[in-house]
Design a protein around this motif. Structure first.
Motif, PDB file in Angstrom:
ATOM      1  N   GLN A 143      22.728  -5.011  12.327  1.00  0.00           N
ATOM      2  CA  GLN A 143      22.566  -4.168  11.144  1.00  0.00           C
ATOM      3  C   GLN A 143      21.087  -3.939  10.855  1.00  0.00           C
ATOM      4  OE1 GLN A 143      25.363  -4.163   8.076  1.00  0.00           O
ATOM      5  NE2 GLN A 143      23.883  -4.216   6.415  1.00  0.00           N
ATOM      6  N   VAL A 144      20.662  -2.692  11.021  1.00  0.00           N
ATOM      7  CA  VAL A 144      19.294  -2.274  10.680  1.00  0.00           C
ATOM      8  C   VAL A 144      19.443  -1.016   9.848  1.00  0.00           C
ATOM      9  CG1 VAL A 144      17.018  -1.638  11.541  1.00  0.00           C
ATOM     10  CG2 VAL A 144      18.461  -3.193  12.881  1.00  0.00           C
ATOM     11  N   ASN A 145      19.242  -1.122   8.548  1.00  0.00           N
ATOM     12  CA  ASN A 145      19.570  -0.032   7.637  1.00  0.00           C
ATOM     13  C   ASN A 145      18.478   1.031   7.516  1.00  0.00           C
ATOM     14  OD1 ASN A 145      22.069  -1.280   6.976  1.00  0.00           O
ATOM     15  ND2 ASN A 145      20.999  -2.642   5.568  1.00  0.00           N
ATOM     16  N   ASP A 146      17.239   0.620   7.616  1.00  0.00           N
ATOM     17  CA  ASP A 146      16.100   1.525   7.445  1.00  0.00           C
ATOM     18  C   ASP A 146      15.912   2.337   8.727  1.00  0.00           C
ATOM     19  OD1 ASP A 146      13.372   2.518   7.493  1.00  0.00           O
ATOM     20  OD2 ASP A 146      12.967   1.195   5.791  1.00  0.00           O
ATOM     21  N   VAL A 147      16.010   3.675   8.628  1.00  0.00           N
ATOM     22  CA  VAL A 147      15.924   4.505   9.841  1.00  0.00           C
ATOM     23  C   VAL A 147      14.542   4.434  10.480  1.00  0.00           C
ATOM     24  CG1 VAL A 147      17.771   6.075   9.179  1.00  0.00           C
ATOM     25  CG2 VAL A 147      15.425   6.578   8.462  1.00  0.00           C
ATOM     26  N   SER A 148      13.508   4.267   9.669  1.00  0.00           N
ATOM     27  CA  SER A 148      12.154   4.178  10.224  1.00  0.00           C
ATOM     28  C   SER A 148      11.953   2.857  10.957  1.00  0.00           C
ATOM     29  CB  SER A 148      11.113   4.338   9.109  1.00  0.00           C
ATOM     30  OG  SER A 148      11.213   5.609   8.505  1.00  0.00           O
ATOM     31  N   VAL A 149      12.507   1.783  10.414  1.00  0.00           N
ATOM     32  CA  VAL A 149      12.441   0.482  11.086  1.00  0.00           C
ATOM     33  C   VAL A 149      13.212   0.546  12.398  1.00  0.00           C
ATOM     34  CG1 VAL A 149      13.146  -1.940  10.950  1.00  0.00           C
ATOM     35  CG2 VAL A 149      12.095  -0.842   8.973  1.00  0.00           C
ATOM     36  N   ARG A 150      14.349   1.209  12.369  1.00  0.00           N
ATOM     37  CA  ARG A 150      15.177   1.343  13.574  1.00  0.00           C
ATOM     38  C   ARG A 150      14.394   2.072  14.674  1.00  0.00           C
ATOM     39  NH1 ARG A 150      20.928   3.826  12.327  1.00  0.00           N
ATOM     40  NH2 ARG A 150      20.794   2.311  10.631  1.00  0.00           N
ATOM     41  N   LEU A 151      13.719   3.154  14.297  1.00  0.00           N
ATOM     42  CA  LEU A 151      12.917   3.890  15.267  1.00  0.00           C
ATOM     43  C   LEU A 151      11.789   3.024  15.801  1.00  0.00           C
ATOM     44  CD1 LEU A 151      12.085   6.501  16.729  1.00  0.00           C
ATOM     45  CD2 LEU A 151      10.854   7.176  14.653  1.00  0.00           C
ATOM     46  N   ASN A 152      11.155   2.272  14.928  1.00  0.00           N
ATOM     47  CA  ASN A 152      10.065   1.395  15.335  1.00  0.00           C
ATOM     48  C   ASN A 152      10.543   0.332  16.326  1.00  0.00           C
ATOM     49  OD1 ASN A 152       8.345  -1.350  14.559  1.00  0.00           O
ATOM     50  ND2 ASN A 152       7.088   0.483  14.628  1.00  0.00           N
ATOM     51  N   MET A 153      11.756  -0.150  16.141  1.00  0.00           N
ATOM     52  CA  MET A 153      12.316  -1.141  17.062  1.00  0.00           C
ATOM     53  C   MET A 153      12.507  -0.542  18.447  1.00  0.00           C
ATOM     54  SD  MET A 153      15.105  -2.968  14.542  1.00  0.00           S
ATOM     55  CE  MET A 153      15.455  -4.400  15.565  1.00  0.00           C
ATOM     56  N   LEU A 154      12.890   0.712  18.503  1.00  0.00           N
ATOM     57  CA  LEU A 154      13.033   1.388  19.786  1.00  0.00           C
ATOM     58  C   LEU A 154      11.666   1.568  20.438  1.00  0.00           C
ATOM     59  CD1 LEU A 154      15.232   3.070  21.563  1.00  0.00           C
ATOM     60  CD2 LEU A 154      13.994   5.023  20.648  1.00  0.00           C
ATOM     61  N   GLU A 155      10.685   1.996  19.639  1.00  0.00           N
ATOM     62  CA  GLU A 155       9.338   2.228  20.155  1.00  0.00           C
ATOM     63  C   GLU A 155       8.735   0.961  20.755  1.00  0.00           C
ATOM     64  OE1 GLU A 155       7.846   5.814  17.154  1.00  0.00           O
ATOM     65  OE2 GLU A 155       7.502   3.731  16.595  1.00  0.00           O
ATOM     66  N   ASN A 156       9.104  -0.182  20.179  1.00  0.00           N
ATOM     67  CA  ASN A 156       8.530  -1.455  20.627  1.00  0.00           C
ATOM     68  C   ASN A 156       9.446  -2.232  21.572  1.00  0.00           C
ATOM     69  OD1 ASN A 156       5.857  -1.844  19.042  1.00  0.00           O
ATOM     70  ND2 ASN A 156       7.295  -1.161  17.469  1.00  0.00           N
ATOM     71  N   GLY A 157      10.525  -1.598  22.017  1.00  0.00           N
ATOM     72  CA  GLY A 157      11.413  -2.225  22.989  1.00  0.00           C
ATOM     73  C   GLY A 157      12.170  -3.425  22.460  1.00  0.00           C
ATOM     74  N   ILE A 158      12.385  -3.480  21.127  1.00  0.00           N
ATOM     75  CA  ILE A 158      13.073  -4.621  20.525  1.00  0.00           C
ATOM     76  C   ILE A 158      14.581  -4.460  20.593  1.00  0.00           C
ATOM     77  CG2 ILE A 158      13.404  -5.898  18.360  1.00  0.00           C
ATOM     78  CD1 ILE A 158      10.543  -5.096  17.620  1.00  0.00           C
ATOM     79  N   MET A 159      15.062  -3.215  20.584  1.00  0.00           N
ATOM     80  CA  MET A 159      16.499  -2.935  20.538  1.00  0.00           C
ATOM     81  C   MET A 159      16.922  -2.175  21.792  1.00  0.00           C
ATOM     82  SD  MET A 159      19.096  -3.590  18.595  1.00  0.00           S
ATOM     83  CE  MET A 159      18.084  -4.215  17.242  1.00  0.00           C
ATOM     84  N   ASP A 160      18.105  -2.526  22.320  1.00  0.00           N
ATOM     85  CA  ASP A 160      18.594  -1.854  23.535  1.00  0.00           C
ATOM     86  C   ASP A 160      19.077  -0.439  23.239  1.00  0.00           C
ATOM     87  OD1 ASP A 160      18.280  -4.153  25.252  1.00  0.00           O
ATOM     88  OD2 ASP A 160      20.017  -5.021  24.239  1.00  0.00           O
ATOM     89  N   ALA A 161      19.822  -0.295  22.139  1.00  0.00           N
ATOM     90  CA  ALA A 161      20.404   1.006  21.792  1.00  0.00           C
ATOM     91  C   ALA A 161      20.500   1.108  20.281  1.00  0.00           C
ATOM     92  CB  ALA A 161      21.785   1.165  22.429  1.00  0.00           C
ATOM     93  N   LEU A 162      20.513   2.348  19.791  1.00  0.00           N
ATOM     94  CA  LEU A 162      20.589   2.531  18.343  1.00  0.00           C
ATOM     95  C   LEU A 162      20.970   3.970  18.016  1.00  0.00           C
ATOM     96  CD1 LEU A 162      17.716   4.045  18.267  1.00  0.00           C
ATOM     97  CD2 LEU A 162      16.793   1.809  17.712  1.00  0.00           C
ATOM     98  N   PHE A 163      21.447   4.154  16.789  1.00  0.00           N
ATOM     99  CA  PHE A 163      21.768   5.481  16.289  1.00  0.00           C
ATOM    100  C   PHE A 163      20.616   5.995  15.433  1.00  0.00           C
ATOM    101  CE2 PHE A 163      26.090   4.108  17.249  1.00  0.00           C
ATOM    102  CZ  PHE A 163      26.646   5.272  17.778  1.00  0.00           C
ATOM    103  N   LEU A 164      20.227   7.233  15.678  1.00  0.00           N
ATOM    104  CA  LEU A 164      19.178   7.861  14.877  1.00  0.00           C
ATOM    105  C   LEU A 164      19.597   9.274  14.506  1.00  0.00           C
ATOM    106  CD1 LEU A 164      15.883   6.851  16.748  1.00  0.00           C
ATOM    107  CD2 LEU A 164      16.628   6.043  14.499  1.00  0.00           C
ATOM    108  N   PRO A 165      19.240   9.710  13.294  1.00  0.00           N
ATOM    109  CA  PRO A 165      19.429  11.116  12.903  1.00  0.00           C
ATOM    110  C   PRO A 165      18.191  11.907  13.307  1.00  0.00           C
ATOM    111  CG  PRO A 165      18.611   9.872  11.040  1.00  0.00           C
ATOM    112  CD  PRO A 165      18.690   8.901  12.194  1.00  0.00           C
ATOM    113  N   GLU A 166      18.216  13.216  13.055  1.00  0.00           N
ATOM    114  CA  GLU A 166      16.998  14.004  13.229  1.00  0.00           C
ATOM    115  C   GLU A 166      16.140  13.877  11.964  1.00  0.00           C
ATOM    116  OE1 GLU A 166      15.895  15.111  15.812  1.00  0.00           O
ATOM    117  OE2 GLU A 166      17.436  15.982  17.103  1.00  0.00           O
TER     118      GLU A 166
END
Length: 276
Positions: A143-166
């Protein structure tokens, strides 16, 4: 910017919004003075997570919110009376990190997937797992609720997969993230602008909502006429993404006038919730 830090105008129609592209018509209406010209007092309250929007409407800090049908239907199941004013352009992409080397849904086995519980992303995650024939407990929903945090996790290779809006999904694709699912490609629109019906029983509030929707349509027309690049600075400011991301957004992005959500989408959300 968190809405709790902003003084609230009791006379204004307060709407919780997110740093996502589906909220752009409201941002355009606010910054261009459209609301003022139509004589409607609207205050946008900015949040980073849908759960915060839920809390705001539940505590009556706002009258309305931009959200998804799963979260809205869950609030209704919990006893909140909600009125769906219009469907929105909210869509979701399931993206995988470049370093994770995941190119097919079946490769999500034993991987971490970022989403939000009781939301469209949780429902879509279940669909992906089931469709790939994976064991449900072999894909670890984080559970990662903040969309900006979620994107940051992808940028830093912390998360394998995630859902993002535009537009966050476009920024992820520019970082060579791979797309496993795109609800827009399937014409699945789960976004909604919802209002607390207990408050909209008031004739003044009803009139404000009608005026807001009139302005919403005007803002959609303006975006469609001038294109997203015309509003690049506004998108960059409100959605917290790079200029390069805005330049990469789909050129055919089109905003529809206010219209009720698809009944099939509402039923889809409600049926999934019943299984939880």
């Amino acid at each position: 910017m968190i809405s709790d830090d902003v003084p609230l105008d009791s006379a204004a129609l307060k709407v919780a919004v997110m740093p996502t592209l589906d909220c752009l018509p409201l941002y355009v209406a606010e910054t261009s003075g459209m609301f003022g010209r139509e004589g409607v007092n609207v205050q946008l309250c900015r949040y980073q997570a849908q759960m915060d929007c839920d809390t705001a409407i539940a505590r009556r800090r706002v009258e309305g919110m931009m959200t998804d049908l799963v979260r809205a239907e869950r609030l209704k199941q919990q006893g909140m009376r909600l009125h769906y004013a219009t469907a929105t352009q909210l869509s979701w992409q399931l993206l995988t990190s470049r370093t994770a080397r995941i190119r097919q849904a079946k490769q999500l086995d034993d991987k971490m997937l970022a989403m939000t519980r009781y939301s469209a992303t949780a429902m879509l995650a279940d669909e992906v797992v089931a469709g790939a024939g994976l064991q449900d407990d072999r894909v670890f929903r984080i559970q990662v609720n903040d969309v900006s945090v979620r994107l940051n996790m992808l940028e830093n290779g912390i998360m394998d997969a995630l859902f993002l809006p535009e537009p966050q999904a476009t920024q992820a694709r520019n970082l060579q993230a791979h797309v496993l699912m795109d609800t827009a490609a399937d014409s699945l629109w789960l976004g909604v602008l919802a209002f607390n019906r207990d408050l909209t029983d008031n004739s003044v509030r009803r009139q404000q909502i009608e005026q807001l929707l009139k302005v919403y349509n005007q803002a959609c027309d303006s975006i469609n006429a001038y294109g997203l690049p015309h509003y690049a600075a506004l998108i960059e400011q409100q959605c917290q993404v790079s200029k390069n991301t805005i330049d990469s957004l789909p050129v055919n992005y089109h905003f529809r006038h206010a219209s009720l959500p698809d009944v099939k989408a509402i039923d889809k959300a409600g049926n999934w919730l019943k299984k939880q």
